[in-house]
Write an enzyme that holds these catalytic residues in place. Structure first.
Site, short mmCIF file in Angstrom:
data_model
loop_
_atom_site.label_atom_id
_atom_site.label_comp_id
_atom_site.label_asym_id
_atom_site.label_seq_id
_atom_site.Cartn_x
_atom_site.Cartn_y
_atom_site.Cartn_z
N CYS A 105 0.82 -1.22 0.00
CA CYS A 105 0.00 0.00 0.00
C CYS A 105 0.85 1.27 0.00
O CYS A 105 0.64 2.17 -0.82
CB CYS A 105 -0.99 -0.01 1.17
SG CYS A 105 -0.24 0.16 2.81
N HIS A 146 -2.52 1.55 6.79
CA HIS A 146 -2.92 1.39 5.39
C HIS A 146 -3.12 2.75 4.74
O HIS A 146 -3.55 3.71 5.40
CB HIS A 146 -4.21 0.57 5.29
CG HIS A 146 -4.52 0.14 3.88
ND1 HIS A 146 -3.83 -0.85 3.24
CD2 HIS A 146 -5.45 0.60 2.99
CE1 HIS A 146 -4.31 -1.00 2.01
NE2 HIS A 146 -5.29 -0.13 1.84
N HIS A 189 -5.91 1.53 -4.18
CA HIS A 189 -4.98 1.05 -3.15
C HIS A 189 -4.56 -0.38 -3.46
O HIS A 189 -5.17 -1.07 -4.28
CB HIS A 189 -5.61 1.15 -1.76
CG HIS A 189 -6.74 0.18 -1.52
ND1 HIS A 189 -6.95 -0.44 -0.31
CD2 HIS A 189 -7.71 -0.31 -2.34
CE1 HIS A 189 -8.00 -1.24 -0.38
NE2 HIS A 189 -8.49 -1.17 -1.61
#
Length: 343
Positions: A258, A306, A318
């Site tokens: 990510c 994240h 993402h």
């Protein structure tokens, strides 16, 4: 006095013996049942498996960001160590040249025999030439003193470089050990998640994978509403990465985690971001959720573990988790933790 002995008991035979054996086995089975687990672990429902696997993936991603941070430090320590060693080698080479010069001077003095200047003048067949040479010798003595001082300074500098290099080596080994710990944690989490997924039937696992792939999306004609050309370039890169696999620790171009995707997207726009989610959130200006614009970085979970690239209309691109690919998803899919607009 007669010894008292316990009468020997004869083993039971026939039906009485068989009855006793049966009772003994039954008793042993009862004891075993109470001593050990009475039942196997209850089978988890698909919903429980999903919840556990999602939790493990979240923990693995947090460990991945820790791994990324440790790797960044290890790489910096390794580069610094190499630079210090190269500089020490260059200074050692210069020091050896100075030592060679000193050796030549010492050999010349030895061959001259160290005679008193007055005697050398007396023995010289050409006093004028001797006096001229004596002047050169005096100058050579000054140069010799300078060379010796340079050697001493070089030795001190090399010793200082080696001390610093030793410190970098200790730091490098510590970061490498930290890398190994985080890598072990990640692998353990992912292995446990895989075992849980293996407990599902094929249709259930397919359904879980389909749920994780909700979103999708394709590259638009442009990043509408991007605050500047750099943000538009970052969004365009993110769209171009859709479909590429998630690989923890990867920054592209063929795969991403990510924070690796966020870093690569903004790198394509000429902006250098730090490597980890918990440092990226402080890169640039913090923005609130109602101020989001395409290109902003959106962060999730309390530990800032994240990140995605916001593309507008409540959507982000993402790299979700192992076993998945880069894709578009709603930002409401995970607990929102903040956002930043890189400079």
């Amino acid at each position: 006095m007669a010894a008292h002995r316990k009468p020997r008991q004869r083993p039971l035979a026939g039906s009485a013996g068989r009855t006793a054996a049966t009772l003994a086995l039954a008793g042993a089975a009862t004891v075993t049942a109470f001593d050990g687990p009475a039942h196997a672990e209850p089978r988890l429902t698909p919903a429980q498996v999903k919840a556990k696997v999602d939790g493990l993936y979240e923990q693995a991603e947090a460990a991945t960001e820790q791994y990324n941070g440790a790797k960044e430090k290890a790489d910096a320590a390794h580069a610094s160590l190499a630079e210090l060693r190269d500089e020490a080698a260059r200074r050692t080479e210069r020091l050896n040249t100075a030592r060679d010069a000193l050796g030549s001077i010492a050999a010349a003095q030895y061959r001259a025999g160290g005679l008193d200047p007055a005697v050398q003048l007396a023995l010289s067949s050409k006093p004028e030439e001797y006096l001229e040479a004596a002047g050169f010798a005096e100058q050579a003595g000054a140069r010799q003193a300078s060379t010796i001082a340079g050697v001493r300074k070089g030795l001190a500098q090399i010793a200082e470089l080696r001390t610093r290099a030793d410190g970098r080596l200790v730091a490098l080994k510590a970061h490498q050990a930290e890398l190994a710990r985080h890598k072990s944690t990640i692998r353990a989490k992912l292995d446990t998640a895989e075992r849980l997924l293996d407990s599902l039937t094929a249709p259930q696992r397919t359904q879980y994978a389909r749920q994780g792939q909700q979103g999708g999306g394709s590259a638009p004609g442009g990043a509408v509403g991007a605050p500047n050309s750099r943000a538009a370039a970052a969004v365009a890169f993110a769209y171009g990465a859709i479909g590429k696999p998630y690989v923890w620790g990867s920054t592209g171009p063929g795969s991403f985690d990510c924070s690796g995707l966020a870093q690569a997207a903004w790198r394509s726009a000429g902006v250098a971001l730090p490597r980890t989610t918990y440092t990226q959130i402080n890169a640039g200006r913090r923005v609130t959720r109602d101020q989001l614009a395409p290109g902003d970085l959106v962060f999730f979970f309390p530990g800032i573990s994240h990140v995605g690239v916001y593309v507008g209309n409540g959507q982000m691109i993402h790299a979700p988790r192992p076993g998945s690919a880069v894709r578009m998803a709603p930002i409401d899919q995970m607990p929102f933790a903040g956002a930043a607009r890189p400079a």
